[in-house]
Write a protein that holds these residues in place. Structure first.
Motif, short mmCIF file in Angstrom:
data_model
loop_
_atom_site.label_atom_id
_atom_site.label_comp_id
_atom_site.label_asym_id
_atom_site.label_seq_id
_atom_site.Cartn_x
_atom_site.Cartn_y
_atom_site.Cartn_z
N THR A 133 5.96 -3.52 14.07
CA THR A 133 5.96 -4.26 12.67
C THR A 133 4.36 -2.91 11.93
OG1 THR A 133 7.31 -5.92 12.40
CG2 THR A 133 6.66 -4.05 10.96
N ILE A 134 4.21 -2.13 11.62
CA ILE A 134 2.71 -1.14 11.61
C ILE A 134 2.61 -1.46 10.41
CG2 ILE A 134 1.86 0.61 12.72
CD1 ILE A 134 3.35 -0.10 15.26
N GLY A 135 1.87 -1.09 9.55
CA GLY A 135 1.44 -0.25 8.55
C GLY A 135 -0.28 -0.62 8.07
N ASP A 136 -0.37 0.56 7.38
CA ASP A 136 -1.69 0.63 7.06
C ASP A 136 -2.17 -0.63 5.85
OD1 ASP A 136 -4.59 2.44 5.81
OD2 ASP A 136 -3.66 0.92 4.29
N ILE A 137 -3.59 -1.35 6.65
CA ILE A 137 -3.74 -3.10 5.21
C ILE A 137 -3.91 -2.77 4.11
CG2 ILE A 137 -4.54 -3.46 7.83
CD1 ILE A 137 -7.09 -3.55 6.85
N GLY A 138 -3.61 -1.46 3.65
CA GLY A 138 -4.35 -1.01 2.56
C GLY A 138 -6.22 -1.05 2.08
N PRO A 139 -6.70 -0.74 0.82
CA PRO A 139 -7.44 -0.09 0.42
C PRO A 139 -8.20 -1.06 0.61
CG PRO A 139 -6.50 -0.94 -1.43
CD PRO A 139 -5.40 -0.78 -0.41
N LYS A 140 -9.89 -1.07 1.38
CA LYS A 140 -11.05 -1.10 1.68
C LYS A 140 -11.97 -1.23 0.17
CE LYS A 140 -9.83 0.71 4.60
NZ LYS A 140 -9.25 1.75 5.27
N ARG A 186 -1.26 4.46 10.01
CA ARG A 186 -0.08 5.97 9.80
C ARG A 186 -0.21 7.19 10.68
NH1 ARG A 186 2.87 3.69 7.39
NH2 ARG A 186 3.82 5.43 7.18
N THR A 187 -1.65 6.76 11.78
CA THR A 187 -1.71 7.64 12.86
C THR A 187 -0.92 7.81 14.65
OG1 THR A 187 -3.70 8.73 11.14
CG2 THR A 187 -3.50 9.70 13.23
N ASP A 222 -7.36 4.34 7.69
CA ASP A 222 -5.44 4.24 7.55
C ASP A 222 -6.07 2.84 8.99
OD1 ASP A 222 -5.81 6.17 10.39
OD2 ASP A 222 -3.80 5.70 10.39
N PHE A 249 -2.49 -3.33 10.34
CA PHE A 249 -2.14 -4.27 11.20
C PHE A 249 -0.88 -3.66 11.88
CE2 PHE A 249 0.87 -3.57 7.11
CZ PHE A 249 2.52 -4.14 7.80
N GLU A 267 0.87 -0.84 0.05
CA GLU A 267 0.17 0.11 -0.18
C GLU A 267 1.16 1.68 0.12
OE1 GLU A 267 -3.51 1.23 0.48
OE2 GLU A 267 -2.05 2.38 0.36
N ASN A 310 1.59 3.78 3.28
CA ASN A 310 2.79 3.10 3.57
C ASN A 310 4.20 3.39 3.92
OD1 ASN A 310 1.44 1.07 5.88
ND2 ASN A 310 1.79 -0.23 3.90
N TRP A 321 -4.77 -6.20 12.87
CA TRP A 321 -5.34 -5.91 11.59
C TRP A 321 -6.82 -5.48 11.73
CZ3 TRP A 321 -2.08 -7.75 7.92
CH2 TRP A 321 -2.05 -7.70 6.86
N TRP A 322 -7.07 -4.37 10.70
CA TRP A 322 -8.15 -3.05 10.82
C TRP A 322 -8.29 -2.50 11.65
CZ3 TRP A 322 -10.96 -3.91 6.83
CH2 TRP A 322 -10.87 -4.87 6.10
#
Lengths: 688, 688
Positions: free
Chosen positions: B237-244, B197-198, B251, B254, A660, A663, B190-191
């Motif tokens: 380890t952190i990030g956005d899970i992508g578009p939904k 990001r915040t 954001d 995970f 994504e 990120n 997750w979710w």
């Protein structure tokens, strides 16, 4: 090309417990039949081999890589689709593909592009409705992509009611030209695929007016953009209509005309003509013959609905076999190793009842689309020998089936998505975009609620003819079941035990009885109670639905009884018969209010249907994964982290997340600072 | 800020025929009641006045301008949402808003933002589950946005089954710390809203392990990003899970932990505690008390479902009153001026049958959410005086109602969208994004299919207690209708004519009878036939649905019978009573298989329900637009070209199209040129 992974995971992590691939392997080992044999039975070997060949070509070409699609905004989506259309044209040329290969490649690439309507409606209309000169002047350069076209029928104010469109084409005797004009805002062409940014020509449907008289909508070829500079030509106002729920890879457009002139030649004149000297209108010889093409188009729509169900339910069934959640209330909560034992979601009957009937419906639609293609062939042969007797029945049934199957298929995608729980909501599941792109099928080629009226109008006519005994009644599928009903009005289901629910003929009789019963009841409201047509639309819709469901039962049932290929393979026959029973019992249970209210079944029989459904679901459960394998939907087409044939669901969800692009950015979250919200951003930032 | 119009239209064009605003004015003139009075009856005057005040503040602030949203890609969507969250915090401070104002402003701004979970679950959990010291250390800075948090419960492998989460928090006696760890890939959070990001802090639900024993999931406060640099802290380890499908303005993230240590203080310890010296676990005094909060959350969900229906059906009914298509088959096709007369789509009964029951359902949900808030208050008061008798009934009913109302509301948005035909598919309709953003409601706070089991488990327990006569049976709504059923098992509907269908008590009895009948039947399968719980899930779901529908009928019916405010305003009472009848008859018709199969109604009575529905639809038709006006959904919230209160639908669709940024670009359509596809592009182009 796939975007990079912006984040690295800690090394060596695996999903807990038995892996997805082990679970699917275990599922496959339980099957009572060979899924490749089933796939060949359903699709034919040629189809499967071609599919494998094309998948291997497309999946290796960077233009057809789908990995980035979910992250794109509108402009990138459109750019990718434009590239795809160009590259597909090149590949068709390189590999000397025929129409079969091209169609399948389009379906596998699965991205509605700006040249889609050029390749379908624009070329078809030029060819079918153009005379020899017009084929040479318009069709030939179009077929070589020297001009790019679109098909401009729908307007802002008129969709389903084509007769009501407002764009006019007035014959100007002085200059022997057509003047194309949009008298109002609602006359603007709207929704036209490929018009927004791409096409340089359009087939424009407009009210043909000559010598002061309006002869209704006719097709005109109108140049709209300069082929070289791509500038919009004078007198036209054209643009993209903006984002939609789906189809954002296509530039659906609008177009207004201000007194635009085109030559006499530009009215497509294979059927209707206007004499240039006198302006006299010459009508086509037989308008009804167009019904043949419509049937063919709708047979395709029913087939597509079947493949839509196959694709959606493949994702859901595979994922629900991998996904485990909660221990069984009636079983131990922990295994021998002390770790929690959780149930595969597919073992929950509340999940099965949502997915298995969809799997079964895919078979039902499959047999009926096959039937429709056969009917189309037979009908075309009849027409050539001057026999129009099948025309009306075929047209009516195709209207009802188009209506029923498209509404059902769009709902079914959402049912499958919801059965995937939270992860179904991620674009990684492949289902949200699939749903959004399929939706227009319920609207185009005739809004599905509206179209059903054409079916019931024919059912009324037929029932009236049979009951009055006046006029010749053609013997066909519809008259057969109506006659049978009239001879046995008070028939009741002869079912005592759930074991009695096995015979396709029972279900065919029951659904025929119901369709005829509803038609008779509703017809009485119209003819005897003199109710207005508009006040009866709900009942009319029910009749069309009942007729269409009868056809689905009949065609599926006939396959069980008579399909040689099926009956020669016992392992296949056994499972397909179960699928038929599940589907027939479930559909009858869903529609049971009709059967109960008419007295065809009683409360006890109603409960038998429910328990039979449960019984067959339990029998089908071990074959569920093998059955969706037999649908042979390639991973490349599924494009789904949840539906992958290898079962590596969680790894795929992570891969999707790590790529994504959001990120790659850090954000400023200070609520007192509105000025700038991202730090060291690499992201595209629009000027909006 | 709105993007510019990239294209100019020819001057002076108007939609054909009567304008949308004239049509809506005409509709409003036909109303039999005052829609402002109805709005005040439904929402209360305070609510309406506050809404007007907030709309005027938000709609004038550029940060809350919604004009561009549909054209944005993910990054711009997220940026806008971040701005909105910041500005809303500023406004709340400037205007000294309380919670009511803040909540309403959030709803009107209608864009799920990255700080949404900070403001709800993060703050609430810190406050409710933190002890005094923790409130000071964590809650206070969080409430001032000095730290930004999220609530990290759901994992990649576990959603509904919270007990099954894999993240561990192990007590390390040596250092008196907690060690947070993710043992597997599926243990990844997750979710989590706002995590991607915040957030710089998280409340992490993890399995609390001390002295070698697992005490189940507990909440731990874990720092995750550097508050200044926004860099992810070591071991995470952190990030956005992508578009939904929706919610792309948030954001969802995970998170994996590698042996991260936090102090003893970071277990939120108002209820459960661990002694730092011994590692001894001290459990909470009464776990059941948490049910109270759950009821409150679910009452809110039911109220939201009601407002969701109001919003969706407002768009559809207004648009279907403006949209005209086809001449009436039973009426003249042309007016006196020779121009075609087309029917308002809202006059088609096939459209009414899809929309009017949704309008009515909005009322039904409204009364039941009001009932749930009252029940919550009463229950809280009871609990304070030590009376827990209402707890179980309230909890069970709120589970069933959450399940039913969220599934119904998400389906209803799509029904409304489809009733808008082709234009419903445009993002300009406002419905696709609304649908996509509402969908998670059916999944979060307990998957709606799963949650229904909690309701039926209670119904079983209650039915068993009543039938066995053993143990104290609390007198409440559920025991009332069950007892009534057991005393009159063979009751039949006393309905001969459609005129007999008028009494709320009739419908309350009928739905109570059905709910009890289904519970008794299903209980027999479990207790007598010894069927496994998993094999009964379909039946269990039906019981919960029937119970919830009984509650909806009861609460709506009680309002008709007893609501003073309603009964003192005859014009309102008259129309609300019709709406009740439409809804009750339609729901009974939808569920008629149960009533027919049990013998409660017969075939003739079934048909009466259908004709009564048609009869009331005709009566409601003149009031349809006034009724949706009474829902008082502001244009700013609707954000829909089709649903605008002024009826200028076609002008608004054009405005939407002209601003599409794709319209600023010319494209190279030469199929032999793959290199570059756009000419003089101003569009953002991603590097993907």
């Amino acid at each position: 090309m796939a975007p990079p992974r912006f984040i690295e995971l800690p090394a060596g992590l695996k999903p807990a417990g038995v892996s997805g691939s082990e679970l699917l392997a275990h599922e496959r080992s339980k099957a009572s039949f060979d899924s490749r044999a089933m796939a060949e039975y359903i699709h034919g070997r040629d189809h499967l081999e071609l599919q494998e060949r094309l998948v291997s070509i497309l999946s290796q070409d960077p233009v057809f890589d789908k990995t980035s699609d979910a992250y794109y905004g509108r402009a990138d989506k459109f750019r990718r689709a434009m590239l795809k259309d160009k590259r597909l044209a090149q590949l068709a040329d390189e590999h000397q593909w025929g129409q079969t290969e091209i169609n399948m490649a389009e379906k596998l690439a699965d991205i509605p592009g700006p040249m889609g309507l050029h390749k379908s409606m624009f070329l078809t209309t030029l060819y079918n409705q153009g005379n020899d000169e017009q084929r040479k002047v318009f069709y030939e350069p179009a077929s070589k992509y020297q001009i790019i076209g679109c098909y401009a029928q729908t307007e802002l104010g008129h969709g389903s009611n084509v007769q009501g469109i407002e764009t006019t084409a007035t014959w100007i005797p002085e200059s022997q030209e057509w003047e194309i004009h949009s008298p109002t805002l609602t006359a603007s062409k709207w929704w036209i695929g490929g018009l927004g940014r791409t096409a340089d020509h359009a087939v424009v449907m407009a009210q043909l007016i000559t010598n002061g008289k309006n002869y209704g909508p006719h097709p005109f070829v109108v140049p709209i953009r300069d082929v070289k500079t791509r500038e919009v030509l004078p007198g036209r106002t054209i643009g993209d209509i903006g984002p939609k729920a789906g189809y954002n890879t296509t530039d659906n457009g609008f177009m207004l005309f201000e007194h635009v002139r085109v030559p006499h030649l530009n009215l497509l004149a294979r059927f209707s003509k206007v004499e240039p000297e006198t302006g006299k209108y010459l009508p086509p010889p037989n308008a009804k013959l167009a019904y043949g093409t419509l049937t063919w188009v709708r047979a395709n729509i029913v087939r597509d609905a079947s493949t839509v169900l196959m694709r959606a339910v493949t994702v859901a069934i595979r994922y629900c076999a991998v996904r485990r959640q909660f221990a069984d209330r009636d079983a131990p909560k922990f295994g021998q190793d002390g770790k929690p034992l959780e149930t595969q979601v597919l073992d929950y009957t509340m999940v099965q009842i949502r997915l298995f009937p969809i799997l079964a419906q895919a078979f039902a639609f499959h047999y009926t689309s096959r039937f429709m293609f056969e009917l189309y062939e037979q009908n075309q042969a009849n027409i050539e020998s001057g026999d129009l007797s099948l025309l009306a029945d075929t047209h009516a049934s195709s209207s009802g089936l188009k209506s029923l199957t498209t509404l059902y298929a769009s709902d079914a995608i959402e049912v499958c998505r919801k059965a995937c729980g939270g992860h179904g909501y991620s674009m990684a599941s492949g289902l949200p975009e699939f749903y959004a792109n399929y939706l227009p099928n319920a609207t185009w080629e005739g809004d599905s609620y509206m179209l059903s009226q054409q079916c019931t109008r024919y059912l009324f006519k037929t029932m009236r003819a049979i009951k009055s005994g006046r006029g010749k009644v053609d013997k066909n599928i519809t008259t057969d079941y109506m006659q049978r009903y009239l001879d046995n009005k008070h028939e009741k289901a002869a079912i005592q035990f759930s074991g009695d629910l096995y015979d396709p003929l029972f279900f065919m009789r029951a659904f025929g009885h119901r369709a005829a019963y509803l038609t008779e009841q509703t017809l009485a409201l119209r003819d005897d109670a003199k109710r207005s047509w508009n006040s009866l639309l709900v009942e009319l819709y029910r009749c069309s639905k009942a007729h269409s469901q009868y056809l689905l039962v009949r065609n599926f049932g006939m396959a069980i009884l008579k399909d040689e290929k099926l009956n020669s393979q016992p392992a296949l026959r056994q499972i397909v018969q179960k699928i038929f029973l599940l589907w027939a019992c479930h559909t009858m249970e869903q529609e049971s209010a009709d059967f109960l209210a008419s007295g065809y079944i009683d409360g006890k029989q109603f409960h038998l249907l429910g328990s039979k459904v449960q019984e067959i679901m339990a029998e089908l459960r071990p074959n569920a994964v093998a059955l969706v394998d037999a649908f042979a939907v390639p991973d490349y087409l599924l494009n789904s982290a949840l539906g992958r044939s290898d079962g590596n669901v969680y790894e795929a969800l992570f891969d999707f997340a790590l790529r994504e692009p959001l990120n790659s950015v850090r954000w400023n979250v200070d609520i007192n600072d509105l000025e700038t919200t991202d730090i060291d951003s690499d992201l595209p930032r629009s000027k909006l």
